[in-house]
Write a protein that holds these residues in place. Structure first.
Motif, PDB file in Angstrom:
ATOM      1  N   LEU A 162     -25.564  -2.516   4.526  1.00  0.00           N
ATOM      2  CA  LEU A 162     -24.192  -3.045   4.540  1.00  0.00           C
ATOM      3  C   LEU A 162     -24.024  -3.000   3.057  1.00  0.00           C
ATOM      4  N   LEU A 163     -25.171  -2.886   2.356  1.00  0.00           N
ATOM      5  CA  LEU A 163     -25.142  -3.361   0.973  1.00  0.00           C
ATOM      6  C   LEU A 163     -24.443  -1.499   0.236  1.00  0.00           C
ATOM      7  N   ALA A 164     -25.912  -1.153   0.619  1.00  0.00           N
ATOM      8  CA  ALA A 164     -25.444   0.464  -0.288  1.00  0.00           C
ATOM      9  C   ALA A 164     -24.269   1.584   0.018  1.00  0.00           C
ATOM     10  N   ILE A 165     -24.505   1.037   1.160  1.00  0.00           N
ATOM     11  CA  ILE A 165     -22.957   1.806   2.124  1.00  0.00           C
ATOM     12  C   ILE A 165     -21.684   1.193   1.815  1.00  0.00           C
ATOM     13  N   VAL A 166     -21.766   0.112   2.723  1.00  0.00           N
ATOM     14  CA  VAL A 166     -20.029  -0.337   3.031  1.00  0.00           C
ATOM     15  C   VAL A 166     -19.549  -0.935   1.691  1.00  0.00           C
ATOM     16  N   GLY A 167     -20.519  -1.719   0.788  1.00  0.00           N
ATOM     17  CA  GLY A 167     -20.567  -2.600  -0.045  1.00  0.00           C
ATOM     18  C   GLY A 167     -20.283  -1.503  -1.387  1.00  0.00           C
ATOM     19  N   ALA A 168     -21.262  -0.536  -1.419  1.00  0.00           N
ATOM     20  CA  ALA A 168     -21.231  -0.067  -3.005  1.00  0.00           C
ATOM     21  C   ALA A 168     -20.502   1.428  -2.224  1.00  0.00           C
ATOM     22  N   GLU A 169     -20.241   1.712  -1.583  1.00  0.00           N
ATOM     23  CA  GLU A 169     -18.713   3.039  -1.784  1.00  0.00           C
ATOM     24  C   GLU A 169     -17.669   2.627  -1.214  1.00  0.00           C
ATOM     25  N   TYR A 170     -17.238   1.029  -0.688  1.00  0.00           N
ATOM     26  CA  TYR A 170     -16.364   1.156   0.901  1.00  0.00           C
ATOM     27  C   TYR A 170     -15.480   0.017  -0.092  1.00  0.00           C
ATOM     28  N   LEU A 171     -16.237  -0.780  -0.224  1.00  0.00           N
ATOM     29  CA  LEU A 171     -16.444  -2.404  -0.727  1.00  0.00           C
ATOM     30  C   LEU A 171     -16.105  -2.096  -2.719  1.00  0.00           C
ATOM     31  N   LEU A 172     -16.483  -1.674  -3.249  1.00  0.00           N
ATOM     32  CA  LEU A 172     -16.843  -2.180  -4.626  1.00  0.00           C
ATOM     33  C   LEU A 172     -16.423  -0.751  -5.659  1.00  0.00           C
ATOM     34  N   GLY A 173     -16.827   0.233  -4.835  1.00  0.00           N
ATOM     35  CA  GLY A 173     -16.590   1.641  -4.831  1.00  0.00           C
ATOM     36  C   GLY A 173     -17.423   2.327  -6.580  1.00  0.00           C
ATOM     37  N   LEU A 174     -18.801   1.424  -6.170  1.00  0.00           N
ATOM     38  CA  LEU A 174     -19.176   1.887  -7.435  1.00  0.00           C
ATOM     39  C   LEU A 174     -19.929   3.298  -7.267  1.00  0.00           C
ATOM     40  N   VAL A 175     -20.227   3.600  -5.998  1.00  0.00           N
ATOM     41  CA  VAL A 175     -20.249   5.122  -6.277  1.00  0.00           C
ATOM     42  C   VAL A 175     -19.382   5.644  -5.088  1.00  0.00           C
ATOM     43  N   PRO A 176     -18.988   7.638  -5.205  1.00  0.00           N
ATOM     44  CA  PRO A 176     -18.187   7.883  -4.375  1.00  0.00           C
ATOM     45  C   PRO A 176     -18.384   7.397  -2.716  1.00  0.00           C
ATOM     46  N   ARG A 177     -17.278   8.151  -1.954  1.00  0.00           N
ATOM     47  CA  ARG A 177     -17.904   7.425  -0.929  1.00  0.00           C
ATOM     48  C   ARG A 177     -18.012   8.677   0.168  1.00  0.00           C
ATOM     49  N   GLY A 178     -19.329   8.462   0.876  1.00  0.00           N
ATOM     50  CA  GLY A 178     -20.081   9.776   1.066  1.00  0.00           C
ATOM     51  C   GLY A 178     -20.853  10.325   0.632  1.00  0.00           C
ATOM     52  N   THR A 179     -21.792   9.784  -0.682  1.00  0.00           N
ATOM     53  CA  THR A 179     -22.714   9.864  -1.444  1.00  0.00           C
ATOM     54  C   THR A 179     -23.535   9.419  -0.379  1.00  0.00           C
ATOM     55  N   HIS A 180     -24.355   8.830   0.189  1.00  0.00           N
ATOM     56  CA  HIS A 180     -25.484   8.136   0.673  1.00  0.00           C
ATOM     57  C   HIS A 180     -25.147   8.035   2.749  1.00  0.00           C
ATOM     58  N   GLU A 181     -26.426   8.972   2.956  1.00  0.00           N
ATOM     59  CA  GLU A 181     -26.316   8.797   4.734  1.00  0.00           C
ATOM     60  C   GLU A 181     -27.001   8.200   5.051  1.00  0.00           C
ATOM     61  N   TYR A 182     -26.859   7.037   6.378  1.00  0.00           N
ATOM     62  CA  TYR A 182     -27.811   6.022   6.526  1.00  0.00           C
ATOM     63  C   TYR A 182     -28.787   6.934   7.303  1.00  0.00           C
ATOM     64  N   ALA A 183     -28.565   7.867   8.037  1.00  0.00           N
ATOM     65  CA  ALA A 183     -30.429   8.309   8.942  1.00  0.00           C
ATOM     66  C   ALA A 183     -30.960   9.234   7.701  1.00  0.00           C
ATOM     67  N   ARG A 184     -31.112   9.051   6.245  1.00  0.00           N
ATOM     68  CA  ARG A 184     -31.398  10.125   5.721  1.00  0.00           C
ATOM     69  C   ARG A 184     -31.876   8.994   4.515  1.00  0.00           C
TER      70      ARG A 184
END
Ligand code: SAH
Length: 238
Positions: A162-184
């Motif tokens: 929620l925080l590192a992918i949904v929040g940082a990539e999609y809600l806050l735009g802190l890092v580009p979308r697709g930067t991190h993959e959950y399984a990794r």
């Protein structure tokens, strides 16, 4: 494992942004923001001045450059050529002392220079490679007995999703979308196990927390999302 432990799509992702490495307000702004925190933490555990330090997955050299400025003799390695060119150019422009960059895989360098570093750092990189355990093993081989290895990555659980992918990539735009993959993403227990398998003792860990209200980061005891781990290669015979 493929011959070289790399995901080309990951390298392309970072290469396409290579010209942005030193833009403190750009896509890599979070790395610039956390840099003083991680630098001081590393330097507090393994004082960097006069040390031979390897930075694995150095990108544009944000941490490598800062460690050289602390007095370390630094080699930064990455497999993305464009990022290394940007790192090198920055070092020339900024007249950074004692820094060199090379395009070489950690595993290959471990064969070439085993035990030749006092400290190895591998920050925000393990979650981008197919076989992180192999990178941990290479780092363990690259430091001398008694040397330190520092990792940082992202924990894997519903909160970090929620925080590192949904929040940082999609809600806050802190890092580009697709930067991190959950399984990794990697749990601290998994990273410590890779370390143990490679002969490293995990000794310290810290969480890295982002406060969306102040826009600031701080080190804390909460490793549930971003975290750092310090591990030591035992002295021979201990
Ligand atoms: N460590 C830097 C950059 C993190 S971004 C910092 O924290 O400031 C992740 C970096 O890992 C990118 O520069 C990318 O090119 C690099 N990388 C990804 N896969 C790699 C691999 N297999 N070997 C070396 N570097 C790799």
């Amino acid at each position: 494992m493929n011959a070289v432990n790399v995901d080309q799509a990951e390298l392309t992702k970072f290469s396409s942004l290579a010209h942005r490495w030193w833009d403190v307000e750009g896509e890599f702004a979070p790395l610039h923001a956390i840099n003083p925190l991680r630098l001081d933490w590393i330097d507090g555990i393994a004082p960097l001045s006069g040390r031979r330090v390897l930075d694995v997955g150095c990108g544009g050299g944000i941490l490598a450059d800062a460690m050289a400025r602390k007095g370390a003799d630094v080699l930064g390695i990455d497999l993305a050529e464009k990022s290394l060119m940007v790192a090198q150019l920055h070092a020339l422009e900024a007249e950074t002392p004692r820094i060199a960059y090379r395009q070489v895989a950690a595993e290959a360098l471990a064969d070439e220079m085993p035990g030749q570093f006092d400290v190895a750092t591998c920050m925000e990189m393990l979650e981008h490679v197919p076989d992180p355990a192999s990178i941990v093993r290479a780092c363990a081989q690259l430091v001398r007995p008694g040397g330190w290895v520092f990792f940082s990555t992202i924990n894997r659980n519903p909160k970090s999703f929620l925080l590192a992918i949904v929040g940082a990539e999609y809600l806050l735009g802190l890092v580009p979308r697709g930067t991190h993959e959950y399984a990794r993403l990697l749990r601290p227990s998994e990273l410590s196990q890779y370390g143990r398998d490679a002969g490293l003792d995990a000794q310290h860990s810290r969480g890295l927390e982002y406060n969306p209200l102040t826009g600031r980061y701080r080190l804390s005891g909460d490793t549930s999302v971003n975290y750092l781990l310090a591990a030591r290669r035992p002295l021979a015979g201990t």
